[in-house]
Design an enzyme around this catalytic site. Structure first.
Site, short mmCIF file in Angstrom:
data_model
loop_
_atom_site.label_atom_id
_atom_site.label_comp_id
_atom_site.label_asym_id
_atom_site.label_seq_id
_atom_site.Cartn_x
_atom_site.Cartn_y
_atom_site.Cartn_z
N HIS A 189 6.90 -1.53 8.29
CA HIS A 189 6.45 -0.30 7.63
C HIS A 189 7.61 0.39 6.90
O HIS A 189 7.66 1.63 6.82
CB HIS A 189 5.81 0.65 8.64
CG HIS A 189 4.59 1.35 8.12
ND1 HIS A 189 3.33 0.82 8.24
CD2 HIS A 189 4.42 2.52 7.46
CE1 HIS A 189 2.44 1.64 7.70
NE2 HIS A 189 3.09 2.68 7.21
N PRO A 195 0.83 -1.21 0.00
CA PRO A 195 0.00 0.00 0.00
C PRO A 195 0.86 1.25 0.00
O PRO A 195 1.81 1.36 0.77
CB PRO A 195 -0.81 -0.13 1.30
CG PRO A 195 -0.06 -1.09 2.15
CD PRO A 195 0.63 -2.02 1.22
N SER A 230 -4.24 1.61 -0.70
CA SER A 230 -4.02 2.19 0.62
C SER A 230 -5.28 2.83 1.18
O SER A 230 -6.08 3.43 0.45
CB SER A 230 -2.92 3.25 0.54
OG SER A 230 -2.77 3.91 1.78
N ASP A 282 7.71 -7.62 3.31
CA ASP A 282 8.18 -6.35 2.74
C ASP A 282 9.20 -5.71 3.67
O ASP A 282 9.57 -6.29 4.69
CB ASP A 282 7.02 -5.40 2.41
CG ASP A 282 6.43 -4.68 3.63
OD1 ASP A 282 7.10 -4.55 4.67
OD2 ASP A 282 5.27 -4.23 3.54
N TYR A 292 -6.44 0.94 7.85
CA TYR A 292 -5.94 1.47 9.11
C TYR A 292 -7.13 1.50 10.04
O TYR A 292 -8.11 2.22 9.80
CB TYR A 292 -5.38 2.88 8.93
CG TYR A 292 -4.02 2.95 8.30
CD1 TYR A 292 -2.94 2.28 8.86
CD2 TYR A 292 -3.79 3.70 7.15
CE1 TYR A 292 -1.68 2.33 8.30
CE2 TYR A 292 -2.53 3.78 6.58
CZ TYR A 292 -1.48 3.09 7.16
OH TYR A 292 -0.24 3.15 6.60
N THR A 299 -3.46 -3.13 8.80
CA THR A 299 -2.13 -2.67 9.21
C THR A 299 -2.12 -2.38 10.70
O THR A 299 -2.91 -1.57 11.19
CB THR A 299 -1.72 -1.43 8.41
OG1 THR A 299 -1.62 -1.79 7.02
CG2 THR A 299 -0.37 -0.90 8.87
N GLY A 320 0.57 5.28 0.35
CA GLY A 320 -0.31 6.37 0.73
C GLY A 320 0.10 7.70 0.12
O GLY A 320 1.27 7.94 -0.18
#
Length: 439
Positions: free
Chosen positions: A336, A110, A139, A367, A163, A189, A112
């Protein structure tokens, strides 16, 4: 330019040969790639193309950015161990993920506030991902609503990142919209329940959300709009008009262009002279994060959607195992990209143990720190089922729009393919610890 046909595993075979051939043949006529192929040059070109605020927001990490550096350094602990004299004429990058065969093991993380990189933002990224048959994780902080992103790449594989906000009604609405717009899974997330200490952004006193950017999923949502209306009604006192300043105009235009009108038939001028643009930003800041989120809360998501649920932000093996025991459908190992906690554990360091605990029971997504096809090969060999890339795609978008994202995806896949072949392997399924040597 070579692309991978969506959902066609055979189309991914030999992508490195086609990619190199395309680049070198085009070079005869003087054409060059739209974005640098080398990861470091890609970063530098993005920095030159983007505003200081945009580059800081996309490239920056938490604190002294030790986690960002550690994510990259961890890859240096591993080397591919080639085995020649094997027939690798035909290579297969396909994997199974979420019950479907995918042409490659790549996933777009994602991203943002992509309007910082390019006016078309998520629309361009979605089209680029679709052209390669790579699932795109939309996102929660996108610059365009879910529905418009879906329309930009009809039928393309998509996931939606949530979120978890302070409003359960808003969470339920967002997940309902994700399901209705054709997303295949929900990615919750977990590591942004508090905003990280991002020094580059703090030095510039810049947070895009306060400018009305990256909140299109919210301003296009009926539940959120009701929250904004309630806020403005409660705060209205003397009814005097709001002064229209350049910042008010910028926020209002962004909200109206990327999301949906906040008040039905109101004109943009009316919205600008009302407290709505400011109230939308303030409402977002109020509901965005939930520091009180716990394991018990996750059960609510099952009531809000029938889609598979993947937990993103897992870095401890015990948490990964608990996620499986709780009936979640996937584990996404991520810190993140180093944006949340400085001096956090690098994700590649914990990938083998987490994979050993849960592999085969749920898919393992990985990731943080992936910059190349060789990086992806190492992560796959250490236990990832699919590998997600983030910043490189944002850099490609900032340099050359949709074409830039296409080329970044192409380059990662081509290098993964050639790494596989030169290692003496013919399929992603053959990548395991035996293909690597620890330094």
């Amino acid at each position: 330019m070579s692309t991978v046909a969506p959902n066609d595993p055979a189309a991914a075979r030999g992508i490195s040969r086609r990619t190199q051939s395309d680049i070198y043949r085009a070079g005869i006529s003087g054409a060059r790639p739209a974005v640098p192929v080398d990861g470091r040059a890609l970063d530098a070109a993005a920095q030159a193309a983007l505003s200081a605020e945009a580059y800081a927001y996309i490239a920056g990490g938490a604190g002294a950015e030790a986690t960002v550096a550690a994510n990259r350094a961890e890859f240096d602990r591993w080397q591919v161990w080639p085995r020649p004299l094997r027939d690798v004429t035909v290579r297969d990058l396909s994997v199974d993920f979420l019950g479907r065969s995918r042409p490659t093991p790549l996933l777009l993380a994602p991203l943002g506030v992509m309007e910082l990189a390019h006016p078309e933002g998520d629309l361009a990224v979605a089209r680029a991902a679709a052209s390669a048959g790579v699932p795109y994780t939309v996102s929660n902080q996108a610059s365009f609503p879910l529905e418009r992103i879906a329309q930009s790449a009809p039928g393309a594989p998509r996931l939606f990142q949530l979120y978890w906000s302070a409003s359960d009604q808003l969470n339920a609405s967002l997940l309902g919209r994700a399901e209705a717009s054709g997303c295949e899974a929900i990615v919750v997330t977990l590591d942004t329940h508090l905003l990280g200490w991002r020094t580059r952004d703090l030095d510039l006193a810049y947070l895009p959300f306060t400018r009305g950017m990256g909140i299109a999923q919210y301003t296009s949502d009926p539940v959120f709009r009701d929250l904004v209306t309630q806020r403005t009604s409660a705060s209205a006192t003397d009814g005097s008009p709001v002064k229209v300043t350049p910042k008010t105009i910028a926020a209002g235009v962004s909200i109206a262009r990327k999301g949906a009108p906040l008040t039905g038939s109101r004109s943009l001028r009316d919205n600008l002279r009302s407290p709505l643009p400011r109230a939308a930003v303030e409402t977002f800041l109020d509901v965005f994060s939930t520091p009180s989120l716990t394991w018990d809360d996750l059960a609510k998501a099952r009531e809000w959607t029938s889609l598979p649920i993947i937990l993103k932000g897992i870095v401890h093996p015990d948490d990964a195992e608990r996620a499986v025991d709780a009936g979640l459908d996937g584990v996404w190992i991520s810190n993140h990209g180093g944006r949340q906690i400085d001096r956090s554990v690098p994700t590649l360091a914990v990938l083998p143990e987490i994979s050993e605990r849960v592999s085969g029971r749920v898919p393992v997504v990985f990731d943080s720190g992936v910059r190349s096809g060789a990086d992806a090969a190492i992560a796959l060999a250490l236990g990832a089922d699919v590998v997600a890339i983030g910043r490189p795609c944002a850099y490609g978008l900032g340099i050359a729009g949709e074409q830039g994202v296409r080329e970044v995806i192409r380059n990662v896949l081509a290098e993964l393919d050639i790494t596989l072949g030169l290692a003496g392997l013919t399929s992603v399924a053959e990548l395991d610890r035996d293909a690597l040597r620890a330094v």
